[in-house]
Design a protein around this motif. Structure first.
Motif, short mmCIF file in Angstrom:
data_model
loop_
_atom_site.label_atom_id
_atom_site.label_comp_id
_atom_site.label_asym_id
_atom_site.label_seq_id
_atom_site.Cartn_x
_atom_site.Cartn_y
_atom_site.Cartn_z
N GLY A 176 0.83 -1.24 -0.10
CA GLY A 176 -0.02 -0.02 -0.22
C GLY A 176 0.85 1.25 0.15
N VAL A 177 0.63 2.25 -1.06
CA VAL A 177 1.32 3.46 -1.08
C VAL A 177 0.29 4.62 -0.51
CG1 VAL A 177 2.44 5.10 -2.65
CG2 VAL A 177 2.57 2.80 -2.92
N ALA A 178 0.72 5.04 0.56
CA ALA A 178 -0.02 6.23 1.16
C ALA A 178 1.03 7.33 2.08
CB ALA A 178 -0.83 5.48 2.05
N ALA A 181 1.71 9.17 7.77
CA ALA A 181 0.59 8.95 8.75
C ALA A 181 -0.37 7.46 8.68
CB ALA A 181 -0.33 10.16 8.76
N LYS A 182 -0.51 7.04 7.46
CA LYS A 182 -1.27 5.80 7.35
C LYS A 182 -0.46 4.68 7.33
CE LYS A 182 -4.60 8.76 6.05
NZ LYS A 182 -4.60 9.18 4.65
N ARG A 183 0.89 4.70 7.80
CA ARG A 183 1.63 3.33 7.83
C ARG A 183 0.67 2.33 8.75
NH1 ARG A 183 6.88 1.14 7.96
NH2 ARG A 183 7.73 3.18 7.28
N ALA A 240 -9.96 3.91 -9.74
CA ALA A 240 -11.43 4.30 -9.67
C ALA A 240 -11.09 5.83 -9.80
CB ALA A 240 -11.65 4.13 -8.15
N ALA A 241 -10.01 6.44 -9.50
CA ALA A 241 -10.03 7.89 -9.44
C ALA A 241 -9.64 8.85 -10.99
CB ALA A 241 -8.85 8.08 -8.60
N ASP A 242 -8.97 8.00 -11.95
CA ASP A 242 -8.62 8.67 -13.20
C ASP A 242 -8.54 7.72 -14.28
OD1 ASP A 242 -7.34 10.11 -14.74
OD2 ASP A 242 -5.48 10.72 -13.70
N GLY A 300 -10.38 6.59 6.48
CA GLY A 300 -11.71 5.97 6.67
C GLY A 300 -12.92 6.67 6.30
N LYS A 301 -13.88 6.22 6.82
CA LYS A 301 -15.17 6.79 6.30
C LYS A 301 -15.93 7.67 7.13
CE LYS A 301 -16.91 5.88 3.03
NZ LYS A 301 -16.69 6.66 1.52
N ILE A 302 -16.57 8.76 6.58
CA ILE A 302 -17.59 9.67 7.21
C ILE A 302 -18.80 9.66 6.91
CG2 ILE A 302 -18.07 12.38 7.45
CD1 ILE A 302 -15.17 11.51 8.52
N1 LIG Z 1 -15.32 5.13 -10.01
C1 LIG Z 1 -15.99 5.05 -8.95
O1 LIG Z 1 -17.26 4.20 -9.10
C2 LIG Z 1 -15.32 5.38 -7.62
C3 LIG Z 1 -16.00 5.05 -6.64
C4 LIG Z 1 -15.40 5.37 -5.29
C5 LIG Z 1 -14.54 6.20 -5.32
N2 LIG Z 1 -13.82 6.65 -6.38
C6 LIG Z 1 -12.69 7.71 -6.62
O2 LIG Z 1 -11.63 7.09 -5.74
C7 LIG Z 1 -10.61 8.02 -5.08
C8 LIG Z 1 -10.74 7.42 -3.71
O3 LIG Z 1 -11.78 7.64 -3.15
P1 LIG Z 1 -11.95 7.32 -1.39
O4 LIG Z 1 -13.37 7.45 -1.09
O5 LIG Z 1 -10.89 6.14 -1.02
O6 LIG Z 1 -11.09 8.77 -0.95
P2 LIG Z 1 -10.75 9.32 0.30
O7 LIG Z 1 -11.25 8.47 1.40
O8 LIG Z 1 -10.56 10.69 0.43
O9 LIG Z 1 -8.95 8.69 0.23
C9 LIG Z 1 -8.09 8.95 -0.75
C10 LIG Z 1 -6.83 8.95 -0.30
O10 LIG Z 1 -5.87 9.05 -1.33
C11 LIG Z 1 -4.61 9.59 -0.51
N3 LIG Z 1 -3.80 10.37 -1.53
C12 LIG Z 1 -4.00 11.32 -1.88
N4 LIG Z 1 -2.94 11.63 -2.80
C13 LIG Z 1 -2.00 10.66 -2.67
C14 LIG Z 1 -0.79 10.27 -3.24
N5 LIG Z 1 -0.24 11.35 -4.21
N6 LIG Z 1 -0.20 9.12 -3.01
C15 LIG Z 1 -0.86 8.08 -1.94
N7 LIG Z 1 -2.12 8.51 -1.46
C16 LIG Z 1 -2.54 9.57 -1.78
C17 LIG Z 1 -5.35 10.22 0.64
O11 LIG Z 1 -4.29 10.02 1.81
P3 LIG Z 1 -3.05 11.32 2.20
O12 LIG Z 1 -3.28 12.29 1.46
O13 LIG Z 1 -3.38 11.38 3.55
O14 LIG Z 1 -1.92 10.34 1.91
C18 LIG Z 1 -6.60 9.57 0.97
O15 LIG Z 1 -6.14 8.54 2.13
C19 LIG Z 1 -11.33 9.25 -5.34
O16 LIG Z 1 -10.85 9.99 -6.53
C20 LIG Z 1 -12.66 8.85 -5.57
O17 LIG Z 1 -13.54 9.80 -6.20
C21 LIG Z 1 -14.55 6.43 -7.66
#
Ligand SMILES: NC(=O)c1ccc[n+]([C@@H]2O[C@H](COP(=O)([O-])OP(=O)(O)OC[C@H]3O[C@@H](n4cnc5c(N)ncnc54)[C@H](OP(=O)(O)O)[C@@H]3O)[C@@H](O)[C@H]2O)c1
Length: 306
Positions: A176-178, A181-183, A240-242, A300-302
């Protein structure tokens, strides 16, 4: 007996920033044919709520637009033709078009709603229609086997943690890459931790000298480009992000699979995945809940509890 005829609902009055959001009152919606009205018990907050408010998914919805993409609750009325669900049943699902989950009541498509098992709380259930299903699809869209390696970018967020928990169930060797603080969150799932940022690709290569069998991306953009060369087969990259960058690199965006909500509900019911809800907010503080997600860096989740 008091009959509820109006329902508070959190809306955005127009596309853009949080300044257009407000708590409004509207008549309790009527379920149309094939729909059920639920009393909302909990609603998950997602980055997609912010993207949708900003118009990233289109900008032609009628305004004000109800917000909130996933809910759990109790069925209180049935639309015409609904026979598979009954009043009083506990369910979860995504609101029907034009509806929002951040409300005292919302409407679900009956065919897409899933019964909530007693073993899952309303709060946890409310995180499954969006984040839970995404984690499930990302770990099944490309099949890998026990012992093969899974690299997760953005592993500490709402979806990422569930991805790592599912990986543990399947016996994948996960990395896992994070952020730093997430270690602990990452290592708790049994995955190896790599700090995000410059040097992440080299650190991953040290752990996986032959490359990764699957790369799951939850960040996109440049961080994804930096890690993409580490996946053995470019087609084994799912995001899921891009989706645009993933496709350009030879991979794909997340594809929603048939019956995925039932599948992730089953996994959570069995105690194999914990959605890890960090905080709950009342509906009156929905703006704060959304701001927490918008600020990022969550582990985590809100969830909003009306
Ligand atoms: N296509 C779909 O159906 C779908 C569904 C759900 C989610 N998504 C997308 O998936 C993404 C993640 O969703 P989520 O709900 O997990 O969001 P989240 O709870 O806000 O988590 C995003 C995580 O990405 C980390 N992050 C940001 N920049 C980073 C980087 N350069 N390297 C490593 N980690 C990084 C953040 O942690 P830190 O910045 O603290 O490291 C955070 O823990 C979002 O873009 C969301 O819109 C898509």
């Amino acid at each position: 007996m008091t009959v509820t005829t109006t329902s508070p609902v959190f809306v955005t009055a127009r596309y853009g920033g949080p300044e257009h959001q407000e708590l409004a009152e509207r008549p309790v919606p009527e379920p149309r044919p094939g729909e059920v009205l639920i009393e909302v018990r909990a609603a998950g907050v997602n980055p997609a709520d912010v993207k949708r408010r900003e118009g990233a998914f289109g900008n032609s919805a009628p305004m004000p637009m109800p917000m909130g993409l996933e809910a759990s609750g109790v069925v209180v009325a049935l639309g015409e033709g609904v026979t598979a669900l009954a009043v009083g049943e506990e369910v979860l699902g995504a609101p029907a078009r034009g509806q929002g989950a951040f409300a005292s009541h919302t409407v679900l498509r009956a065919a897409e709603a899933v019964r909530k098992p007693q073993e899952i709380s309303f709060v946890d259930a409310a995180t499954l229609p969006v984040a839970g299903t995404t984690a499930y699809d990302l770990t099944h869209q490309v099949e890998i086997e026990a012992g093969q390696s899974l690299l997760v970018l953005g592993a500490g967020g709402g979806v990422g943690r569930m991805v790592l928990q599912i990986a543990a169930v399947h016996g994948f060797a996960a990395v896992g890459v994070a952020s730093a603080a997430k270690r602990e969150l990452i290592e708790e799932t049994g995955a190896a931790f790599v700090a995000a940022g410059p040097g992440a690709a080299e650190a991953v290569r040290d752990l996986l000298p032959d490359g990764a069998d699957l790369l799951v991306d939850l960040v996109g953009g440049e961080p994804l480009r930096a890690l993409a060369p580490l996946v053995k087969d470019p087609a084994h990259l799912v995001s899921a992000a891009d989706a645009a960058t993933a496709t350009e690199l030879g991979g794909a965006g997340r594809e929603r699979s048939e019956g995925v909500l039932e599948k992730i509900v089953g996994v959570v019911e069995a105690g194999l995945v914990d959605p890890h809800v960090l905080e709950t907010y009342p509906l009156a503080r929905a703006a704060e809940a959304i701001a927490r997600v918008e600020q990022g860096h969550l582990g985590g989740k809100i969830v909003i509890v009306p």
